[in-house]
Design a protein around this motif. Structure first.
Motif, mmCIF file in Angstrom:
data_model
loop_
_atom_site.group_PDB
_atom_site.id
_atom_site.type_symbol
_atom_site.label_atom_id
_atom_site.label_comp_id
_atom_site.label_asym_id
_atom_site.label_seq_id
_atom_site.Cartn_x
_atom_site.Cartn_y
_atom_site.Cartn_z
ATOM 1 N N ARG A 71 0.899 -1.009 -0.087
ATOM 2 C CA ARG A 71 -0.035 -0.121 0.118
ATOM 3 C C ARG A 71 0.799 1.145 0.049
ATOM 4 O O ARG A 71 1.770 1.582 0.974
ATOM 5 C CB ARG A 71 -0.781 0.048 1.079
ATOM 6 C CG ARG A 71 -1.622 -1.401 1.330
ATOM 7 C CD ARG A 71 -2.591 -1.195 2.625
ATOM 8 N NE ARG A 71 -3.345 -2.386 2.612
ATOM 9 C CZ ARG A 71 -4.571 -2.764 3.139
ATOM 10 N NH1 ARG A 71 -5.234 -1.494 3.596
ATOM 11 N NH2 ARG A 71 -5.055 -3.975 3.249
ATOM 12 N N ILE A 72 0.668 1.983 -1.180
ATOM 13 C CA ILE A 72 1.660 3.027 -1.293
ATOM 14 C C ILE A 72 0.714 4.401 -1.005
ATOM 15 O O ILE A 72 0.156 4.672 -2.179
ATOM 16 C CB ILE A 72 2.550 3.332 -2.630
ATOM 17 C CG1 ILE A 72 3.099 1.747 -2.759
ATOM 18 C CG2 ILE A 72 3.355 4.338 -2.719
ATOM 19 C CD1 ILE A 72 4.299 1.442 -1.517
ATOM 20 N N PRO A 73 0.612 5.301 -0.001
ATOM 21 C CA PRO A 73 -0.106 6.105 -0.097
ATOM 22 C C PRO A 73 0.573 7.510 -0.794
ATOM 23 O O PRO A 73 -0.234 8.467 -1.122
ATOM 24 C CB PRO A 73 -0.544 6.341 1.368
ATOM 25 C CG PRO A 73 0.647 5.822 2.021
ATOM 26 C CD PRO A 73 1.121 4.680 1.109
ATOM 27 N N VAL A 74 1.618 7.692 -0.563
ATOM 28 C CA VAL A 74 2.326 8.814 -0.871
ATOM 29 C C VAL A 74 3.338 8.621 -1.988
ATOM 30 O O VAL A 74 4.069 7.688 -2.231
ATOM 31 C CB VAL A 74 3.371 9.519 0.263
ATOM 32 C CG1 VAL A 74 4.068 10.723 -0.218
ATOM 33 C CG2 VAL A 74 2.533 9.643 1.490
ATOM 34 N N TRP A 75 3.117 9.597 -3.152
ATOM 35 C CA TRP A 75 4.358 9.584 -4.198
ATOM 36 C C TRP A 75 4.667 10.960 -4.502
ATOM 37 O O TRP A 75 4.160 11.842 -4.146
ATOM 38 C CB TRP A 75 3.342 9.057 -5.544
ATOM 39 C CG TRP A 75 2.023 9.691 -5.973
ATOM 40 C CD1 TRP A 75 0.773 9.130 -5.416
ATOM 41 C CD2 TRP A 75 1.932 10.590 -6.958
ATOM 42 N NE1 TRP A 75 -0.164 10.137 -6.144
ATOM 43 C CE2 TRP A 75 0.434 10.954 -7.312
ATOM 44 C CE3 TRP A 75 2.983 11.216 -7.927
ATOM 45 C CZ2 TRP A 75 -0.004 11.794 -7.965
ATOM 46 C CZ3 TRP A 75 2.487 12.188 -8.781
ATOM 47 C CH2 TRP A 75 1.062 12.402 -8.858
ATOM 48 N N PHE A 103 -1.682 0.637 -4.847
ATOM 49 C CA PHE A 103 -1.441 -0.856 -4.324
ATOM 50 C C PHE A 103 -0.423 -1.283 -5.365
ATOM 51 O O PHE A 103 -0.894 -1.503 -6.618
ATOM 52 C CB PHE A 103 -2.895 -1.630 -4.446
ATOM 53 C CG PHE A 103 -2.692 -2.833 -3.791
ATOM 54 C CD1 PHE A 103 -2.358 -3.048 -2.354
ATOM 55 C CD2 PHE A 103 -2.774 -4.113 -4.678
ATOM 56 C CE1 PHE A 103 -2.371 -4.354 -1.988
ATOM 57 C CE2 PHE A 103 -2.865 -5.478 -4.150
ATOM 58 C CZ PHE A 103 -2.345 -5.505 -2.715
ATOM 59 N N HIS A 104 0.474 -1.838 -4.990
ATOM 60 C CA HIS A 104 1.690 -2.539 -6.087
ATOM 61 C C HIS A 104 1.922 -3.754 -5.866
ATOM 62 O O HIS A 104 1.894 -4.372 -4.558
ATOM 63 C CB HIS A 104 2.912 -1.824 -5.721
ATOM 64 C CG HIS A 104 3.082 -0.112 -6.108
ATOM 65 N ND1 HIS A 104 4.219 0.464 -5.832
ATOM 66 C CD2 HIS A 104 2.140 0.782 -6.531
ATOM 67 C CE1 HIS A 104 4.104 1.817 -6.501
ATOM 68 N NE2 HIS A 104 2.897 1.481 -6.690
ATOM 69 N N LEU A 105 1.417 -4.487 -7.082
ATOM 70 C CA LEU A 105 1.280 -5.842 -7.095
ATOM 71 C C LEU A 105 1.616 -6.306 -8.554
ATOM 72 O O LEU A 105 0.619 -5.868 -9.342
ATOM 73 C CB LEU A 105 0.327 -6.386 -6.471
ATOM 74 C CG LEU A 105 -0.170 -7.973 -6.487
ATOM 75 C CD1 LEU A 105 1.060 -8.526 -5.297
ATOM 76 C CD2 LEU A 105 -1.460 -8.439 -6.169
ATOM 77 N N PRO A 106 2.581 -7.115 -8.800
ATOM 78 C CA PRO A 106 2.759 -7.185 -10.069
ATOM 79 C C PRO A 106 1.619 -7.946 -11.018
ATOM 80 O O PRO A 106 1.075 -8.897 -10.266
ATOM 81 C CB PRO A 106 4.136 -8.257 -10.101
ATOM 82 C CG PRO A 106 4.929 -7.606 -9.283
ATOM 83 C CD PRO A 106 3.923 -7.221 -8.218
ATOM 84 N N GLN A 107 1.141 -7.785 -12.095
ATOM 85 C CA GLN A 107 0.045 -8.090 -12.633
ATOM 86 C C GLN A 107 -0.137 -9.686 -12.783
ATOM 87 O O GLN A 107 -1.270 -10.302 -12.626
ATOM 88 C CB GLN A 107 -0.325 -7.674 -13.946
ATOM 89 C CG GLN A 107 0.523 -7.903 -15.044
ATOM 90 C CD GLN A 107 -0.033 -7.241 -16.437
ATOM 91 O OE1 GLN A 107 -0.265 -6.185 -16.355
ATOM 92 N NE2 GLN A 107 0.025 -8.094 -17.353
ATOM 93 N N HIS A 108 1.052 -10.332 -12.699
ATOM 94 C CA HIS A 108 0.878 -11.783 -12.782
ATOM 95 C C HIS A 108 0.065 -12.343 -11.353
ATOM 96 O O HIS A 108 -0.403 -13.538 -11.429
ATOM 97 C CB HIS A 108 2.165 -12.738 -13.164
ATOM 98 C CG HIS A 108 3.321 -12.352 -12.174
ATOM 99 N ND1 HIS A 108 3.307 -13.177 -10.898
ATOM 100 C CD2 HIS A 108 4.425 -11.355 -12.067
ATOM 101 C CE1 HIS A 108 4.449 -12.966 -10.308
ATOM 102 N NE2 HIS A 108 4.863 -12.019 -10.949
ATOM 103 N N TYR A 109 0.431 -11.761 -10.354
ATOM 104 C CA TYR A 109 -0.190 -12.113 -9.249
ATOM 105 C C TYR A 109 -1.791 -12.006 -9.357
ATOM 106 O O TYR A 109 -2.437 -13.050 -8.807
ATOM 107 C CB TYR A 109 0.288 -11.515 -8.033
ATOM 108 C CG TYR A 109 1.641 -11.677 -7.493
ATOM 109 C CD1 TYR A 109 1.802 -12.756 -6.610
ATOM 110 C CD2 TYR A 109 2.779 -10.824 -7.922
ATOM 111 C CE1 TYR A 109 3.356 -12.909 -6.245
ATOM 112 C CE2 TYR A 109 4.129 -11.038 -7.519
ATOM 113 C CZ TYR A 109 4.242 -12.083 -6.752
ATOM 114 O OH TYR A 109 5.370 -12.262 -6.264
#
Length: 402
Positions: A71-75, A103-109
């Motif tokens: 979970r990445i709230p700040v960019w 939400f960072h999760l490589p798409q293959h997951y």
């Protein structure tokens, strides 16, 4: 329409599998065809925006996904030389979404979770290792021709959904046009296993520079911590073998990230980037979604998210047509809604993002950065900007198109 015929979905990536699950949840039988023998694990989309998470939860696959990922709230927006010039916190959208973060999760997951769920559905068939050769649509059906390990095979379907990516055989053989352009440079994509937070990076950072701009994302990896993706420009005139030499990649990473240190390189590769949109997403009984319908540069994370939004929109409308509760006009509405968003949101914002990052004129670059800094510290304007860049506004905009 013959009720004993399934809807064919070409492509077992996130878009095709999301479409299939959306149909299956609504009682529509379908068959998913994939040329590979399993889920592709190439370095593709990895950043999910809030409305995408909402849609995946509605499909019933949100919980297993949220047990993984970051979970990445700040960019951040950074200048390569001068550092951070703007920072945005998606937490301010907590009143607009249950998922006020990237939400960072490589798409293959995601593909794996979707495929596991689809295998539990009695009205879904998965056919791997079958490569589409052509589609031929008539008034009441679509004829599909595949090549397999056992030779040529034909099949029929009431509808076909082309979710087979940028080089879509559905799009090519069904006569869609795919206008747009190709960016002049290649993208050099690397994954490194180093704690880039120690260099001041948040989980998402966009680095501006006329020659050494970059997109930096922290990635989830079930085998360990500290996996980061760094995407940078590379000249089309330089051979890939030279670009991908370890010392060349290390030199680029040191220059771009501003750190004189050796990086632990886990992956490196190159690809070309395009901005293209099909002339329509619907031709008779042939439908397009995701990269088969529209492609863009990856800056801002609009590709994967836009594709999932296509899939959810299409599944709901196609199910209504299948069950006889709507006419084919519902599918034309799908095309109008999603093609408008592809043009007005995805193309516009992804092109704007890249132009912001690689602006060559120093005065214009400084003015752009000052504008973004002022926007970031203005509560009202920054919230509007986050609604747009998180694609929450795009979902509302699509619903207003009729």
């Amino acid at each position: 329409m013959h009720q004993d015929e399934k809807i064919a979905i070409i492509g077992a990536g996130p878009v095709g599998l999301t479409t299939a699950l959306g149909l299956a949840r609504r009682g529509v039988p379908c068959v998913v065809y994939e040329s590979l023998h399993g889920i592709a694990r190439e370095q593709r989309g990895a950043a999910f925006h809030p409305p995408t998470l909402e849609m995946l939860h509605e499909l019933g696959v949100g919980e297993p996904l949220m047990k993984m990922g970051l979970r990445i709230p700040v960019w951040q927006m950074r200048d390569r030389v001068n550092g951070v010039y703007a920072e945005f916190d998606l937490g301010v959208l907590a009143d607009a979404t249950d998922f006020p973060f990237r939400f960072h999760l490589p798409q293959h997951y995601l593909s794996t979770v979707l495929l596991n769920e689809l295998r539990q559905q009695p009205n879904v068939e998965i056919r791997l290792g079958e490569t589409l050769q052509s589609v031929e649509a008539s008034d009441d059906a679509v004829r599909l021709v595949f090549s397999t390990e056992n030779g040529r095979r034909e099949s029929r379907a009431s509808w076909v959904v082309g979710a087979d990516g940028a080089h879509s055989m559905v799009r090519k053989t069904a006569g869609f046009s795919f206008d747009g352009f190709t960016w002049p440079e290649k993208f050099l994509v690397t994954n490194v296993r180093d704690p880039l937070e120690a260099l001041g990076y948040t989980g998402t950072a966009y680095i501006s520079d006329p020659d050494a701009w970059a997109v930096v994302l922290k990635l989830y990896d079930d085998t360990g911590d500290d996996l980061w993706r760094v995407a940078m420009p590379a000249s089309v005139d330089v051979d890939d073998a030279m670009l991908l030499e370890p010392e060349s990649v290390q030199r680029r990473l040191r220059e771009t990230l501003g750190a004189d240190m050796p990086f632990t390189l886990a992956y490196s590769g190159t690809y070309r980037v395009h901005q293209r949109v099909a002339d329509t997403f619907v031709k008779g009984r042939v439908l397009l979604a995701g990269d088969a319908a529209h492609i863009n540069n990856p800056i801002g994370g609009f590709g994967l998210n836009g594709g999932v939004h296509d899939a959810c929109n299409l599944a709901s409308k196609l199910a209504e047509v299948w069950h006889g509760r709507a006419t084919n006009e519902a599918l034309e509405l799908y095309s109008r809604q999603r093609r408008t968003i592809a043009l007005d949101v995805v193309q516009k914002n992804s092109i704007r993002n890249k132009n912001l990052m690689d602006e060559r004129d120093p005065a214009v670059r400084l003015r752009n950065q000052q504008t973004m800094h002022a926007l970031s510290i203005d509560p009202y304007r920054s919230r509007e900007y986050l609604m747009e860049t998180s694609m929450l506004s795009a979902v509302l905009q699509a619903l207003q198109i009729n």
